[in-house]
Design a protein around this motif. Structure first.
Motif, PDB file in Angstrom:
ATOM      1  N   THR A  94       0.832  -1.202   0.000  1.00 61.92           N
ATOM      2  CA  THR A  94       0.000   0.000   0.000  1.00 61.92           C
ATOM      3  C   THR A  94       0.866   1.250   0.000  1.00 61.92           C
ATOM      4  O   THR A  94       0.605   2.193  -0.761  1.00 61.92           O
ATOM      5  N   ARG A 148       2.482   1.534  -3.477  1.00 64.38           N
ATOM      6  CA  ARG A 148       1.501   1.927  -4.486  1.00 64.38           C
ATOM      7  C   ARG A 148       1.098   3.394  -4.337  1.00 64.38           C
ATOM      8  O   ARG A 148       1.027   4.131  -5.319  1.00 64.38           O
ATOM      9  N   THR A 149       0.843   3.846  -3.103  1.00 62.39           N
ATOM     10  CA  THR A 149       0.388   5.226  -2.905  1.00 62.39           C
ATOM     11  C   THR A 149       1.522   6.226  -3.149  1.00 62.39           C
ATOM     12  O   THR A 149       1.262   7.347  -3.590  1.00 62.39           O
ATOM     13  N   GLY A 202      -6.720   1.554   3.009  1.00 62.09           N
ATOM     14  CA  GLY A 202      -7.014   0.133   2.810  1.00 62.09           C
ATOM     15  C   GLY A 202      -6.650  -0.761   3.973  1.00 62.09           C
ATOM     16  O   GLY A 202      -7.318  -0.749   5.007  1.00 62.09           O
TER      17      GLY A 202
END
Length: 175
Positions: free
Chosen positions: A97, A100-101, A158
Motif C-alpha cells: 500500500t 503503491r500510494t 485500505g
C-alpha cells in the motif's frame, strides 16, 4: 501540383495537431516516471516493513492538542491504539500500500497534516517510525539513524484501516 500542395499542407496540419497532443502527454508521462523513481522509500525501510515480525501499526489522533504530557505518543501525536502485525501477508499488504500510494502521487501538495496512522519497524539495526496522513497525502519517516525525511502519496489506507479494525483499535474518521 495543386493536389500535392494540399496533401503536403494537410500532412503538416496533422503533424502539428499530433505534436500538440503527444508532446504534453509525453512530458506528463516522463514527469510521472521521475516521481515514481524518486518518491519511494529506501530499500532498508521496505525490508523493515516486510521482515519485522514485531511491526507495530498505530492509530493516531490527528489533533496534536490531544497529545498531552504523560500520554503515549508517536512524534507528538496521541496513540489511540496499536496492533502488532506478525503475519507476513499483512506486512506485505502494508508495504504494498505504501509503495503503491507513493508511486501514485500526482505531484500535488496540500498544506495540512492530519496523520491517522503510524508504523514502527526495525531491520538491520535501524528502527523506522512512519507517521502517515492519507488524507493530506504525506508521509514522514523517522529513522533511528540519519535525518527524518518525507514523501508524498496518493491513495486510500485500505489494509491500514482493515488491520486496526480487526484488532478492535479505534480509528479517527475523516471529518
Amino acid at each position: 501540383m495543386k493536389r500535392k500542395l494540399i496533401t503536403a499542407l494537410l500532412s503538416l496540419v496533422v503533424l502539428f495537431v499530433a505534436a500538440y497532443f503527444v508532446v504534453p502527454w509525453y512530458q506528463q508521462r516522463e514527469a510521472s516516471r521521475q516521481r515514481e523513481l524518486t518518491n519511494q522509500l529506501p530499500e532498508v525501510a521496505y525490508e523493515a516493513l516486510l521482515n519485522d515480525s514485531g511491526l507495530v501499526l498505530y492509530s493516531l489522533d490527528p489533533d496534536r492538542q490531544h497529545a498531552v504530557c504523560g500520554t503515549k505518543q508517536l512524534h507528538d501525536y496521541l496513540i489511540l491504539g496499536e496492533a502488532v502485525v506478525a503475519s507476513p501477508s499483512s506486512r506485505q499488504a502494508l508495504a504494498a500500500t505504501l509503495k503503491r500510494t507513493l508511486a501514485a502521487w500526482d505531484g500535488g501538495y496540500t498544506m495540512c497534516f492530519n496523520p491517522r496512522h503510524g508504523l514502527r519497524a526495525s531491520h538491520g539495526g535501524i528502527t523506522f517510525e512512519f507517521v502517515i496522513c492519507f488524507e493530506c497525502g504525506r508521509l514522514f519517516v523517522h529513522p533511528s539513524e540519519g535525518e527524518p525525511f518525507s514523501h508524498e502519496l496518493e491513495g486510500e489506507p485500505g489494509p491500514f484501516h482493515d488491520l486496526l479494525a480487526a484488532a478492535n483499535v479505534p480509528i479517527t474518521q475523516l471529518e
